[in-house]
Design a protein around this motif. Structure first.
Motif, mmCIF file in Angstrom:
data_model
loop_
_atom_site.group_PDB
_atom_site.id
_atom_site.type_symbol
_atom_site.label_atom_id
_atom_site.label_comp_id
_atom_site.label_asym_id
_atom_site.label_seq_id
_atom_site.Cartn_x
_atom_site.Cartn_y
_atom_site.Cartn_z
ATOM 1 N N ASP A 107 36.374 -10.642 -3.762
ATOM 2 C CA ASP A 107 35.162 -11.264 -4.582
ATOM 3 C C ASP A 107 35.871 -12.228 -5.481
ATOM 4 N N LEU A 108 36.956 -11.694 -6.051
ATOM 5 C CA LEU A 108 37.557 -12.595 -7.239
ATOM 6 C C LEU A 108 38.289 -13.960 -6.395
ATOM 7 N N THR A 145 44.073 -10.667 -4.908
ATOM 8 C CA THR A 145 43.383 -11.929 -5.404
ATOM 9 C C THR A 145 43.592 -13.291 -4.814
ATOM 10 N N ARG A 204 46.402 -18.531 -1.640
ATOM 11 C CA ARG A 204 46.441 -20.058 -1.991
ATOM 12 C C ARG A 204 48.006 -20.780 -1.650
ATOM 13 N N TRP A 241 37.376 -14.934 4.285
ATOM 14 C CA TRP A 241 37.954 -13.746 3.600
ATOM 15 C C TRP A 241 37.096 -12.567 4.156
ATOM 16 N N ALA A 281 40.469 -8.782 -12.428
ATOM 17 C CA ALA A 281 40.589 -9.875 -13.527
ATOM 18 C C ALA A 281 41.938 -9.979 -14.198
ATOM 19 N N GLU A 318 44.714 -10.619 -12.024
ATOM 20 C CA GLU A 318 44.949 -12.231 -11.743
ATOM 21 C C GLU A 318 45.492 -12.699 -12.828
ATOM 22 N N MET A 352 37.806 -15.088 -3.640
ATOM 23 C CA MET A 352 36.939 -16.228 -3.265
ATOM 24 C C MET A 352 36.672 -17.319 -4.178
ATOM 25 N N THR A 353 36.672 -17.031 -5.545
ATOM 26 C CA THR A 353 36.094 -17.831 -6.432
ATOM 27 C C THR A 353 37.494 -18.695 -6.775
ATOM 28 N N LEU A 354 38.458 -18.170 -6.384
ATOM 29 C CA LEU A 354 39.664 -18.850 -6.931
ATOM 30 C C LEU A 354 40.121 -19.905 -5.838
ATOM 31 N N GLN A 355 39.692 -19.558 -4.564
ATOM 32 C CA GLN A 355 40.189 -20.405 -3.367
ATOM 33 C C GLN A 355 39.471 -21.638 -3.254
ATOM 34 N N GLU A 356 40.282 -22.792 -3.511
ATOM 35 C CA GLU A 356 39.738 -24.350 -3.472
ATOM 36 C C GLU A 356 40.048 -25.049 -2.233
#
Length: 269
Positions: free
Chosen positions: A79-80, A51, A56, A92, A14, A17, A82-86
């Motif tokens: 894990d982090l 991350t 992206r 992954w 975190a 990033e 994947m939450t940021l990939q929109e």
């Protein structure tokens, strides 16, 4: 390299990033993605994706039907990410670059932004990349130039060398900035079977909202924090502030910027 150099876990992903990615990785991510787009690949494998900053950027620049497989050794980073990939067609997967879990000739391009330096056996990793590349595929990767050619980390290194004169932290010099000899890189790629190697030294500008943000990134958002905490138990924040003072003295108060230098290598079989 040590085993600890490869571990990005706990609070590091975190912080990485938040502080490191905007400062030094985003500038190169766009450049890398543009170079990948020129190759017009249908399938892309990314190594040491972290991350997902380059992931992206590629997802934005490549056609939506391009299949991107993004990997990293550290599951917490994935894990982090994947939450940021929109956007984008991204799969992954945790993977070791020394033993890629993919079939021969599976990808048109392999990409690695600032990860090769962490691979324990460079030639073995190159052989794995060549194995999974299609015959006309390309391996595009970036490595940092020496510390002396990167402004922010140069100051960080100076401060820590004085603060811990008897045993200065060596993570930055040993790992991120420890693999920049272009002759060595060329030779190792050819030893792995690549026959065409192109190199470019790309100088960009790093930016941070403040000297303290930059210092937090370098001191707390990567495995060097472990070296600092070993040498100054309970003193991580104090050391971070000491580094921030030096960065502010060199680059000014408020938002700061400094030169970055990296080598971009394209290898083909």
């Amino acid at each position: 390299m040590t085993e600890a150099d490869k571990v990005f876990s706990g609070s590091i992903p975190a912080l990485y990033e938040r502080f490191m990615v905007p400062m030094i990785f985003i500038p190169y991510a766009g450049e890398m993605a543009s170079r990948v787009a020129v190759l017009r690949p249908a399938t892309v494998l990314e190594l040491a994706a972290g991350t997902g900053v380059a992931t992206r950027a590629m997802a934005e620049k490549l056609p939506e039907m391009t299949a991107i497989t993004a990997t990293d050794l550290n599951q917490p980073m994935i894990d982090l990410a994947m939450t940021l990939q929109e956007t984008g067609n991204v799969l992954w997967q945790q993977a070791d670059a020394m033993a890629l879990p993919f079939a021969d000739h599976a990808f048109d391009a392999v990409v690695c932004q600032f990860g090769v330096m962490f691979f324990p056996d460079k030639v073995a990793s190159y052989r794995e990349v060549r194995r999974v590349l299609k015959p006309r595929g390309a391996y595009l990767f970036a490595v940092w130039d020496g510390i002396e050619n990167n402004a922010f980390v140069g100051v960080v290194s100076e401060v820590l060398s004085k603060r811990f004169a008897d045993n200065p932290p060596q993570f930055m010099r040993r790992a991120p900035h420890g693999y920049h000899d272009l002759g060595l890189i060329d030779g190792q790629l050819r030893a792995a079977g690549f026959s065409a190697v192109e190199t470019e030294t790309l100088k960009l500008t790093g930016r941070s909202p403040s000297a303290l943000d930059a210092a937090t990134g370098y001191c707390q958002a990567n495995p060097m924090r472990n070296e600092i905490e070993e040498r100054a138990p309970g003193g991580l924040q104090a050391v971070t502030e000491l580094v921030a003072e030096a960065l502010e003295k060199r680059f000014g108060s408020g938002p700061i910027e400094g030169g970055l230098s990296a080598h971009v290598i394209t290898a083909r079989g």
